[in-house]
Enzyme design. Sequence first.
Site, PDB file in Angstrom:
ATOM      1  N   HIS B 100      14.385  10.513 122.930  1.00 51.54           N
ATOM      2  CA  HIS B 100      15.621  10.099 122.240  1.00 51.54           C
ATOM      3  C   HIS B 100      16.684  11.168 122.415  1.00 51.54           C
ATOM      4  CE1 HIS B 100      15.231  12.742 118.655  1.00 51.54           C
ATOM      5  NE2 HIS B 100      13.934  12.502 118.716  1.00 51.54           N
ATOM      6  N   ASP B 102      19.544  11.244 120.437  1.00 54.58           N
ATOM      7  CA  ASP B 102      20.238  11.562 119.179  1.00 54.58           C
ATOM      8  C   ASP B 102      19.594  12.775 118.506  1.00 54.58           C
ATOM      9  OD1 ASP B 102      18.074   9.613 118.894  1.00 54.58           O
ATOM     10  OD2 ASP B 102      18.528   9.578 116.752  1.00 54.58           O
ATOM     11  N   ASP B 133      13.904  18.993 119.398  1.00 55.85           N
ATOM     12  CA  ASP B 133      13.783  17.592 118.944  1.00 55.85           C
ATOM     13  C   ASP B 133      14.972  16.789 119.413  1.00 55.85           C
ATOM     14  OD1 ASP B 133      13.129  15.267 117.620  1.00 55.85           O
ATOM     15  OD2 ASP B 133      13.589  16.028 115.620  1.00 55.85           O
ATOM     16  N   GLU B 167      16.729   7.212 117.278  1.00 57.70           N
ATOM     17  CA  GLU B 167      15.367   7.499 116.830  1.00 57.70           C
ATOM     18  C   GLU B 167      15.365   8.113 115.439  1.00 57.70           C
ATOM     19  OE1 GLU B 167      11.588   9.474 116.006  1.00 57.70           O
ATOM     20  OE2 GLU B 167      13.530  10.469 116.179  1.00 57.70           O
ATOM     21  N   GLU B 191       7.829  14.157 121.992  1.00 62.98           N
ATOM     22  CA  GLU B 191       8.313  14.752 120.746  1.00 62.98           C
ATOM     23  C   GLU B 191       7.627  16.103 120.580  1.00 62.98           C
ATOM     24  OE1 GLU B 191      10.429  13.834 118.325  1.00 62.98           O
ATOM     25  OE2 GLU B 191      10.695  11.655 118.424  1.00 62.98           O
ATOM     26  N   HIS B 391      14.987  20.090 113.035  1.00 65.60           N
ATOM     27  CA  HIS B 391      15.795  19.768 111.839  1.00 65.60           C
ATOM     28  C   HIS B 391      16.219  21.022 111.073  1.00 65.60           C
ATOM     29  CE1 HIS B 391      14.464  15.288 111.501  1.00 65.60           C
ATOM     30  NE2 HIS B 391      14.266  15.721 112.722  1.00 65.60           N
TER      31      HIS B 391
END
Lengths: 430, 430
Positions: B100, B102, B133, B167, B191, B391
């Site tokens: 992904h 995003d 990520d 995602e 991932e 994150h």
Amino acid sequence: MTHEQKIHQWLKQNGMRGIKLLQRLVQEPSRREQEGKAQAIILEKCRELGLSIDLWEIGDDSLRNHPNFYCDRTDFKGNPNLVAVLKGAGGGKSLILNGHIDVVPEGNPNDWEDDPFSGTVKDGKVYGRGATDMKGGTVSLLLALETIISLGIKLKGDVIFQSVIEEESGGAGTLASVLRGYHADGAIIPEPTNMKLFPLQQGSMWFRLTVKGKSAHGGTRYEGVSAIELALEVVNQIKLLEQKRNDSLNHPLYENLPIPIPINIGKIESGAWPSSVPDKAIIEGRFGIAPTETMESAQTAMEDCIARLNAEHDWFQKKPIEIEWFGARWLPGKLDLNHSLMETITDSFIKVKGEPPLVEASPWGTDGGYLSNIGGIPVVVFGPGTTEVAHDANEYIEIEKMIEAAEIIALSIVGWCGPMRDNIHGKEAD
Amino acid sequence: MTHEQKIHQWLKQNGMRGIKLLQRLVQEPSRREQEGKAQAIILEKCRELGLSIDLWEIGDDSLRNHPNFYCDRTDFKGNPNLVAVLKGAGGGKSLILNGHIDVVPEGNPNDWEDDPFSGTVKDGKVYGRGATDMKGGTVSLLLALETIISLGIKLKGDVIFQSVIEEESGGAGTLASVLRGYHADGAIIPEPTNMKLFPLQQGSMWFRLTVKGKSAHGGTRYEGVSAIELALEVVNQIKLLEQKRNDSLNHPLYENLPIPIPINIGKIESGAWPSSVPDKAIIEGRFGIAPTETMESAQTAMEDCIARLNAEHDWFQKKPIEIEWFGARWLPGKLDLNHSLMETITDSFIKVKGEPPLVEASPWGTDGGYLSNIGGIPVVVFGPGTTEVAHDANEYIEIEKMIEAAEIIALSIVGWCGPMRDNIHGKEAD
């Protein structure tokens, strides 16, 4: 006719004047920082009664530097405090009659049947924000004064009528009046006690606790330490503290109350994302202060509880809970149940109602805390209106109770401040 | 030289190209609704590799009306999905490589040592939001493809590279690619597993509970019913449900996890005023879904728990707790531990690393849930990068791991899609 009879009769004939006055007061939304227009109506009434007026904007250095000034308001311009004195001939006890002019916000107008500031009269009640808390009580005070003045009853002691701002935000208005030099041998505050006598008032302070956890992804929540779960532990400890504090109270007025001095958890906020372990929780609450303790000792009790938790709890040893005291505070108040002011008001009550009043402890602080703790003035809180409708939509006051309170207060004024001797003779001979 | 040796050597000589590509990708902040520019870089690379390109804006009716479309985004303009195919000669198994584009928001830039989108290279790491990520994983995929193409290795089966949006918000990009017809015999999603193989992925859903109490003044808090105290009871019941659900799981990959499928209480909000008993509490959380159950059965387990509480609790009988499922959802994923795709990747891993990979269950959902549940495609999640830094501020990826993953994926592609026979002979003879 005795004074009692004349006062009763005068109020029977003229008491309804209070309705119009209350309507005008309710129609001026005297929310915080908007008290000026309602005060102007009180001022007009006091001038009409021939009282000596003292109107001033509070906020001088003596107030701002006072250790018990708990106020975040900086601008008092245009919204004055008012004190109006009915001077006695001397040789009698003086009495403060204290009411606050500020009202709490009206909330959502859609929750009200009528406009929140309508002053509508319906079924023997006046409706609107402030009707019960406490413009109705203030009207009782002014009606009592008007009765005495209209009847030409001369007093020995001074009657000091006060219409103050800021009660709902911690009492800076009354503190300012104490610091300006207004003292007396007693005080009555007609907050909505539903015609009960409150010689004791619970004080309160606001606290804020910051609890820190450790963030993690919710899918591996065991790698974090949830601030919400920690907050629950803290709340449980606070409940134990509340129980301990209440168990140790033994005043007769507290015998029938489930929790005389509660610690209320009013607010909790934690976390920002459903999938994360929250790393911070903020708890805010109100710490009830017993009339038998000082604000400082109450504060220490709470701080000790948190300090013990920080010392004994593995996690809090690393990330201690932080405590802050913030916002307004209300000092507690306490008067002996057999104080002469209690006797005077009780006697007056019996004369009007034919039975003794209920005597209770208030679950909230009033400006009485400043009058008694800072001013050293004996205070009884007694008034028409009920707490149930205060701060709520469709607030109202029963007109009959407002006039009944005026009568009891008028008799109390005469009983406390003492009628002049010749006056007694002259009038009693009629 | 064998394929393995050639792939190893090519990446040793050229793998560092991936750094530049990753830097450029990180430097385009592809937050939600801003994916276009980063996709343009991927597109350019895919064209350079000679892949067949399919670039389209998702959001047609077949997507929006799909029962598993859990997405609150309405505008997909200018931020396309990308699928690029390396067509095989036929007769082999096909493989989806899914990443992904995003990234989650960067948070407070002051928490970062460098600019959150700097792409700084330091100590063998590339820094920036999305590095781990999962732009780093996507670079591993593209490096693997580049290696195979550069070495002229011909495959039987198709390789379907996907760079999808959405995602982080529930997977609408991958759902769209499934609905567009992209299927395969297997899929790898790189991932950040820290080079472990995740044949199982925990799914999740968000819930919101509304708990209603009864307001009262804090000084008489016993006249109210605190929504905060009620919320604590609800949280305790949810913990019991979590324990019950986890106790009944018996998959070998869950033996060593303290809580394989957590129910995370991520957020609580109650009360507006320290002196009032709060009459409402909102609890939000993430409900972990086991790979062995359906989303529907998980939902029922939670709803039954709340319904039982509403039925058995005196207060909740009068004011029932309300439950909502809101926001994004991630479907769980499950593959047999001895599935041939697991074998292929494991073999490749051993060839590169000299030891077998760790096999675990992921604590979070991935787009694999859509590929397996909706597309019926066997999925293994395997990639460089670690969840610990995803994150978070100062997110980074280790360059060595990114290239190592590329090598393992390249070998897996060859192993899964099958090298052409002549190709084998021709090249192996070199």
